[in-house]
Design an enzyme around this catalytic site. Structure first.
Site, short mmCIF file in Angstrom:
data_model
loop_
_atom_site.label_atom_id
_atom_site.label_comp_id
_atom_site.label_asym_id
_atom_site.label_seq_id
_atom_site.Cartn_x
_atom_site.Cartn_y
_atom_site.Cartn_z
N CYS A 71 -30.21 -5.86 -1.65
CA CYS A 71 -29.60 -7.27 -1.33
C CYS A 71 -28.66 -7.16 0.14
CB CYS A 71 -28.44 -7.44 -2.45
SG CYS A 71 -27.11 -6.51 -2.54
N HIS A 124 -23.20 -7.47 -5.03
CA HIS A 124 -24.19 -8.25 -4.52
C HIS A 124 -23.99 -9.16 -3.29
CE1 HIS A 124 -28.21 -9.75 -4.74
NE2 HIS A 124 -27.69 -11.03 -5.10
N HIS A 136 -31.46 -14.14 -0.97
CA HIS A 136 -30.73 -13.01 -1.40
C HIS A 136 -32.16 -11.97 -1.92
CE1 HIS A 136 -30.25 -13.68 -5.97
NE2 HIS A 136 -30.87 -14.83 -5.36
#
Length: 162
Positions: A71, A124, A136
């Site tokens: 990510c 994240h 993402h």
């Protein structure tokens, strides 16, 4: 008399030049915010375009592109390649960049970074691409995806880098 005419002409020329300079500076100053806004919009669009282009790539933990990402590797790669901005490499350091903005589809702008987890220690990160959607590097089985924000997986914080 000749000297007086020359002096008047010289004074008029200086006054005209000065007035022209003031006008140019005034016009430039008045256009500056619009030019800066256009530049920011252009940068945001470049970030979004590259983020969307990466959709479908593989997720590999620790990867920073160009064929696979985790990510924060994705966000770092996109900002670096799209606009030449180094935002660092991990979610822990990226969350410290930029200006904090309210996580709302009414306030978010294209290119804002979205973080999940603790505001000080997120797990994240993704890139807001507009229209309530973000890109993402989701998981190893899902890869890089474009998804719609949902109450089920709502970000804890957002940062404006541009």
């Amino acid at each position: 008399m000749k000297f007086k005419n020359s002096l008047v002409k010289a004074f008029a020329a200086v006054a005209f030049a000065f007035a022209g300079l003031v006008t140019v500076l005034t016009v430039s100053a008045n256009n500056a915010p619009q030019v800066q806004a256009a530049s920011k919009a252009s940068k945001r669009n470049k970030v979004v375009a590259l983020a969307k282009k990466e959709v479908g790539k593989r997720y590999v933990y620790g990867a920073t592109g160009p064929n696979a990402f985790d990510c924060s590797g994705l966000t770092s790669f996109v900002y670096s390649r799209a606009i030449g901005k180094n935002i660092s490499r991990t979610t822990f350091t990226q969350v410290k960049r930029g200006k904090t903005v309210r996580v709302s589809t009414a306030t978010l702008q294209k290119g804002d970074l979205l973080f999940w987890g603790s505001k000080n220690s997120p797990y994240h990160v993704g890139i807001y691409v507009g229209g309530g959607q973000y890109v993402h590097a989701a998981t190893p089985s899902q890869g890089v995806r474009k998804q719609t924000l949902s109450g089920y997986f709502w970000p804890s914080t957002a940062k404006r880098i541009i």
